[in-house]
Design an enzyme around this catalytic site. Structure first.
Site, PDB file in Angstrom:
ATOM      1  N   GLU A  57       0.845  -1.211   0.000  1.00  0.00           N
ATOM      2  CA  GLU A  57       0.000   0.000   0.000  1.00  0.00           C
ATOM      3  C   GLU A  57       0.870   1.246   0.000  1.00  0.00           C
ATOM      4  O   GLU A  57       0.588   2.229  -0.689  1.00  0.00           O
ATOM      5  CB  GLU A  57      -0.928  -0.034   1.213  1.00  0.00           C
ATOM      6  CG  GLU A  57      -1.874   1.166   1.311  1.00  0.00           C
ATOM      7  CD  GLU A  57      -1.311   2.257   2.171  1.00  0.00           C
ATOM      8  OE1 GLU A  57      -1.616   3.448   1.910  1.00  0.00           O
ATOM      9  OE2 GLU A  57      -0.571   1.957   3.109  1.00  0.00           O
TER      10      GLU A  57
ATOM     11  N   GLU B  63      -4.630   0.653  -3.429  1.00  0.00           N
ATOM     12  CA  GLU B  63      -3.253   1.125  -3.593  1.00  0.00           C
ATOM     13  C   GLU B  63      -2.269  -0.034  -3.533  1.00  0.00           C
ATOM     14  O   GLU B  63      -1.279  -0.050  -4.283  1.00  0.00           O
ATOM     15  CB  GLU B  63      -2.932   2.160  -2.516  1.00  0.00           C
ATOM     16  CG  GLU B  63      -3.688   3.467  -2.716  1.00  0.00           C
ATOM     17  CD  GLU B  63      -3.409   4.492  -1.630  1.00  0.00           C
ATOM     18  OE1 GLU B  63      -3.642   5.684  -1.887  1.00  0.00           O
ATOM     19  OE2 GLU B  63      -2.974   4.092  -0.528  1.00  0.00           O
TER      20      GLU B  63
ATOM     21  N   ASP C  72       0.613   3.767  -3.221  1.00  0.00           N
ATOM     22  CA  ASP C  72       0.223   5.162  -3.043  1.00  0.00           C
ATOM     23  C   ASP C  72       1.112   6.075  -3.877  1.00  0.00           C
ATOM     24  O   ASP C  72       0.641   7.015  -4.528  1.00  0.00           O
ATOM     25  CB  ASP C  72       0.318   5.522  -1.562  1.00  0.00           C
ATOM     26  CG  ASP C  72       0.058   6.989  -1.303  1.00  0.00           C
ATOM     27  OD1 ASP C  72      -1.091   7.425  -1.477  1.00  0.00           O
ATOM     28  OD2 ASP C  72       1.008   7.709  -0.917  1.00  0.00           O
TER      29      ASP C  72
END
Length: 235
Positions: free
Chosen positions: A45, A121, A49
């Protein structure tokens, strides 16, 4: 499970993964991976991102060549929020593939914006690691295509819009406060009060930011409805 995830990844992200393990990890919440270091989506994640940010910034830079940095930033911020990532995750059917511990699933964590935004993400992070930036770019542009042109005007965050309204109407600075926080750590619920002078509303969300945004939107609608419209004099 691996074959099912691989087929789903191909259908939604456009690539058949030679190694499905990163995608399985991207779908795994820490409640399912308890005691297994590096087995949840958190590290992916973090990477995803940044991948989303780069791809979106590049895309906006290409699509709106005449806009200054401030307007591009507002567009960017409206497109990469956790709530938007969660919407995309729901659209591609991620809820059915998320792996949770029993208690987290019983609490409905798989439906929350916080978890689904992180999962989306993480999936982009896994795609970048296994298939490269071009594959990630293609997936983002396909999955966000109906959002990037949803409004040709520059979007404005509800909190910024409320602050501008308050300043224009000499009503003071909007204030936000937590009224309540409930639910377990993996599926929290926040109730936030937004106030401008004596006018106030409360709203809920699965994160403090989401609840503040909802409260700002509701208060702005209330104040705008209360403000008398100026009449145009005819000569």
């Amino acid at each position: 499970m691996s074959d099912g995830v691989a087929a789903w990844i191909e259908a939604t992200l456009g690539v058949w993964p030679d190694d499905v393990a990163p995608f399985v990890r991207a779908l795994t919440h820490s409640s399912h991976a308890a005691g297994q270091a590096g087995s949840s989506y958190e590290r992916l994640e973090f990477l995803g991102d940044r991948v989303l940010g780069l791809v979106m910034a590049e895309w906006l830079w290409e699509l709106f060549p005449d806009e200054p940095e401030g307007q591009l930033s507002r567009r960017f911020n409206a497109l990469v929020t956790g709530a938007v990532c969660a919407e995309v995750a729901r659209e591609i059917g991620a809820v059915a593939h998320v792996r949770l511990g029993k208690q987290a699933r019983d609490d409905g964590a798989q439906h929350g914006d916080n978890l689904l935004g992180d999962v989306m993400e993480a999936l982009l992070g896994a795609l970048y690691r296994t298939a490269g930036l071009e594959a990630a770019r293609g997936a983002v542009r396909r999955l966000w295509a109906n959002r990037i042109h949803a409004d040709d005007s520059v979007p404005q965050h509800p909190k910024s819009a409320l602050q501008e309204w308050a300043a224009a109407n000499r009503r003071g600075v909007p204030a936000y406060s937590i009224v309540d926080r409930s639910g377990p750590g993996h599926a929290p619920r926040f109730t936030i009060r937004a106030a401008v002078g004596s006018d106030e509303v409360t709203a809920e969300g699965t994160s403090k930011q989401e609840a503040e945004t909802a409260a700002a939107r509701a208060l702005l609608a209330l104040l705008s409805a209360q403000t008398p419209k100026r009449r145009v004099r005819r000569r």
